[in-house]
Each structure stands twice: as structure tokens, then as C-alpha cells.
Design a protein around this motif. Structure first.
Motif, PDB file in Angstrom:
ATOM      1  N   VAL A   1       0.820  -1.202   0.000  1.00 41.62           N
ATOM      2  CA  VAL A   1       0.000   0.000   0.000  1.00 41.62           C
ATOM      3  C   VAL A   1       0.857   1.256   0.000  1.00 41.62           C
ATOM      4  O   VAL A   1       0.577   2.227  -0.694  1.00 41.62           O
ATOM      5  CB  VAL A   1      -0.953   0.005   1.205  1.00 41.62           C
ATOM      6  CG1 VAL A   1      -1.727   1.315   1.244  1.00 41.62           C
ATOM      7  CG2 VAL A   1      -1.899  -1.175   1.136  1.00 41.62           C
TER       8      VAL A   1
ATOM      9  N   ASP B   1       0.733   3.939  -2.996  1.00 41.72           N
ATOM     10  CA  ASP B   1       0.265   5.295  -2.772  1.00 41.72           C
ATOM     11  C   ASP B   1       1.268   6.309  -3.312  1.00 41.72           C
ATOM     12  O   ASP B   1       0.888   7.291  -3.948  1.00 41.72           O
ATOM     13  CB  ASP B   1       0.063   5.515  -1.263  1.00 41.72           C
ATOM     14  CG  ASP B   1      -1.207   6.295  -1.002  1.00 41.72           C
ATOM     15  OD1 ASP B   1      -2.242   5.939  -1.599  1.00 41.72           O
ATOM     16  OD2 ASP B   1      -1.142   7.266  -0.232  1.00 41.72           O
TER      17      ASP B   1
ATOM     18  N   ASP C   1       0.773   9.026  -6.525  1.00 40.65           N
ATOM     19  CA  ASP C   1       1.138  10.439  -6.472  1.00 40.65           C
ATOM     20  C   ASP C   1       2.121  10.797  -7.571  1.00 40.65           C
ATOM     21  O   ASP C   1       1.981  11.815  -8.252  1.00 40.65           O
ATOM     22  CB  ASP C   1       1.750  10.761  -5.104  1.00 40.65           C
ATOM     23  CG  ASP C   1       0.684  11.211  -4.123  1.00 40.65           C
ATOM     24  OD1 ASP C   1      -0.403  10.591  -4.127  1.00 40.65           O
ATOM     25  OD2 ASP C   1       0.928  12.180  -3.383  1.00 40.65           O
TER      26      ASP C   1
ATOM     27  N   LYS D   1      -7.029   9.472  -7.542  1.00 39.83           N
ATOM     28  CA  LYS D   1      -6.254   8.491  -6.779  1.00 39.83           C
ATOM     29  C   LYS D   1      -6.977   7.148  -6.740  1.00 39.83           C
ATOM     30  O   LYS D   1      -6.380   6.101  -6.990  1.00 39.83           O
ATOM     31  CB  LYS D   1      -6.026   9.005  -5.343  1.00 39.83           C
ATOM     32  CG  LYS D   1      -4.917  10.025  -5.246  1.00 39.83           C
ATOM     33  CD  LYS D   1      -4.324  10.109  -3.849  1.00 39.83           C
ATOM     34  CE  LYS D   1      -5.286  10.755  -2.865  1.00 39.83           C
ATOM     35  NZ  LYS D   1      -4.632  11.006  -1.557  1.00 39.83           N
ATOM     36  N   ARG D   2      -8.277   7.210  -6.485  1.00 42.13           N
ATOM     37  CA  ARG D   2      -9.048   5.976  -6.348  1.00 42.13           C
ATOM     38  C   ARG D   2      -9.054   5.177  -7.671  1.00 42.13           C
ATOM     39  O   ARG D   2      -8.844   3.963  -7.689  1.00 42.13           O
ATOM     40  CB  ARG D   2     -10.485   6.305  -5.960  1.00 42.13           C
ATOM     41  CG  ARG D   2     -11.376   5.097  -5.777  1.00 42.13           C
ATOM     42  CD  ARG D   2     -11.123   4.406  -4.455  1.00 42.13           C
ATOM     43  NE  ARG D   2     -11.892   3.158  -4.351  1.00 42.13           N
ATOM     44  CZ  ARG D   2     -11.384   1.965  -4.559  1.00 42.13           C
ATOM     45  NH1 ARG D   2     -10.106   1.843  -4.884  1.00 42.13           N
ATOM     46  NH2 ARG D   2     -12.119   0.882  -4.443  1.00 42.13           N
TER      47      ARG D   2
ATOM     48  N   GLU E   1      -5.762   3.774  -8.458  1.00 44.44           N
ATOM     49  CA  GLU E   1      -5.544   2.660  -7.544  1.00 44.44           C
ATOM     50  C   GLU E   1      -6.202   1.392  -8.078  1.00 44.44           C
ATOM     51  O   GLU E   1      -5.611   0.306  -8.052  1.00 44.44           O
ATOM     52  CB  GLU E   1      -6.137   3.015  -6.175  1.00 44.44           C
ATOM     53  CG  GLU E   1      -5.790   2.055  -5.063  1.00 44.44           C
ATOM     54  CD  GLU E   1      -6.573   2.373  -3.795  1.00 44.44           C
ATOM     55  OE1 GLU E   1      -6.144   1.951  -2.720  1.00 44.44           O
ATOM     56  OE2 GLU E   1      -7.632   3.045  -3.886  1.00 44.44           O
TER      57      GLU E   1
END
Lengths: 144, 144
Positions: free
Chosen positions: A4, A8, A12, A27-28, A31
Motif C-alpha cells: 500500500v 500510494d 502520487d 487516486k481511487r 488505484e
DNA sequence: CACTGGCATGCAACTTTGTTGCAAAAAGAT
DNA sequence: ATCTTTTTGCAACAAAGTTGCATGCCAGTG
């Protein structure tokens, strides 16, 4: 397998590298692509983000990612829209996503067969191939 | 180039061979495919038959033709739906549209490479393949 | 050639998918 | 913290595709 913390940071970095502001939906969705490690149908994305983000936001986010070359779309004969992450070395317009995608006609899941490379076929003279895409439809392990 | 008499007979034969009753809309739509000698978008068909037939009829006719293997649909870069006539040897019922499609990234045209068959790749255990699709993007003869 | 059963068509209503304009909210810079 | 720019959500709309049902047409029979 998926860390994770690094993911993350990765998210970014991808957004910054493309001069995009880092927002929740971006971001979601990014992801989701990183986790799925393969192609996603628009429907998949809407379902998985459904409650959190507006339909329109998903459309616009995907559009933005396409324009920036973060994802590319995969044409299929059954006209479902598939999107897949571009590899790092996939700089604008130059996509190398050369593994086979499998779509289960039962559950609708799309699976990346990372180990199965797309065979390069011989084309008639005159055609200058740039990218080979292969999509196999059928039943996945769970649905057969 | 196109002989109306033979085409009319051809249309009847195609429909009969597939156990379809010979109706106005089916004849007209099949005629469009034979004349265009290439891929048609749903929109094209609706426009050219627009006044004569209902929207729904066009959908259902195309659906029927697909099921019978008279036409097949082909993938495009912009995810619009294209249909093209199958070759004669595309037998009824067990329809495999197993040739490669080429999409020119310059002019956007989709071309059926009828002579290039899709290679069947080996899948990891558990997957039950049903159909293989292959799309090559690049530059066509005119655009290179 | 008329009759009839079954399939195809048209219509209307509906769902699903994708788009656009605008006000509110959040991101990035100072 | 404040200001500017970008992004988001909402609502309304437009386009694409689907479904149920009543009517009409096709093919087969006598």
C-alpha cells in the motif's frame, strides 16, 4: 504482493508527472488500475467507485487519463470499452501492453494474462503495425 | 461492377441458406452490405434505411444476422460499432470471425485482414476460451 | 389461390450510456 | 490563511439500445 505504501507513492508520482492535481477520484481510479493489474471496463470502474464518485467524474477522469497517456483503451469486437494502464516506458502514444486479456462472459471480469504474450502475426504488405492487442472471451476459473 | 440481378438472387440465397424469411428490411440491409463491400456502422444503416424501417427493426435485423453468422462486428479505435459481411465459408451457427482486424491510427479506418487468422494461444489452466479476437493498430497503406 | 400459424415489424415506453453547463467545493500556489 | 484555478457534483439533456405487445407479413398447406 501489493504494498500500500509504495502504491500510494506511485499514484502520487504518476499524477504529478503528468501535471495533474492529486484528487480523491483520480487516486481511487488509478488505484483500481494498479490493483487490477490489467484492463478494466468502464462499468467495472463505475461499480467499484459507484457510491463515492459521480458518474460524470468517472467519465471525465478516464478522459483525462487517456489524454495524458496514463491509460489507453483496448478495442474489442463486442464493443465493450476497456481501459488499461500504460507501462512506464509507454511515453505519449507509445504503448506496449503486449499481453493477452481474458474477459469472462459470465461474471464480466477482465483478467490480464501477463504470462501470455500476444503472438506477432504477419501482415500483408503495406501495413505498418504498431501495437498488437488480443482479447479472449470465455469462462474464467470460477464460472466454468 | 454491381449487377442488380445477380445481387438480388444472391440476397435471396443468403437468407434462404440461413433459414430466414425474406423480408423487406432484411433484403434492404443485406443489399447495403453487398453494395458497400465493407464495414458499416449502425448509424450508416439507420440513415440509409431511416425512412423505410423502424430503428428497432434495424437493431433486430443486425442481431439476427450476427447470430446467423451473416455479418460479424469489428472493433474500432473509437468504440463505435461496425459490422461487416462474413465470407461465404463462415458457416451457420458455429461462427468464428477469426481474422485479424487492423485499425489505422492515422485515418481511423478499420480494415478486415481476411487472410490473417488469429493464432490460438495457450491459456493458463482453468480458463475456457470461447472466442479469440485480435486487433492490430498502426498505419495503413495510405497513411504510412 | 385462399387460409392459417408463426415469425417479423412498428410503436411506445423504458433503461442504459454518454455529454454539457453551471454553481459549489477542493487543490495548489503565494 | 487567502486567493486563483481546477475539479467535482448536480441536473438536465442527448444518444444508444432494449422490451412487451398488438398488428401485419411471410411461407407452407390444402
Amino acid at each position: 504482493m501489493v504494498n500500500v505504501f509504495t502504491m500510494d507513492a506511485q499514484i502520487d508520482e504518476i499524477l504529478r508527472k503528468n501535471q495533474l492535481s492529486v484528487t480523491g477520484s483520480r487516486k481511487r481510479i488509478l488505484e483500481l488500475f494498479l490493483m487490477s493489474n490489467g484492463a478494466l471496463a468502464h462499468g467495472d470502474i463505475e461499480k467499484k467507485t459507484g457510491e463515492k464518485f459521480d458518474r460524470v467524474t468517472v467519465y471525465r477522469t478516464l478522459q483525462t487519463f487517456l489524454e495524458k497517456g496514463i491509460i489507453h483503451n483496448i478495442p474489442t469486437a463486442d464493443n465493450s470499452v476497456l481501459y488499461a494502464l500504460c507501462k512506464d516506458d509507454c511515453s505519449e502514444g507509445h504503448h506496449h501492453d503486449n499481453h493477452v486479456h481474458f474477459i469472462c462472459s459470465e461474471c464480466g471480469k477482465t483478467i490480464c494474462l501477463a504470462d501470455v504474450t500476444v503472438p506477432e502475426v504477419k501482415l500483408p504488405g503495406g501495413f505498418l503495425p504498431h501495437e498488437y492487442q488480443m482479447v479472449v472471451t470465455g469462462l474464467c476459473k470460477e464460472c466454468r
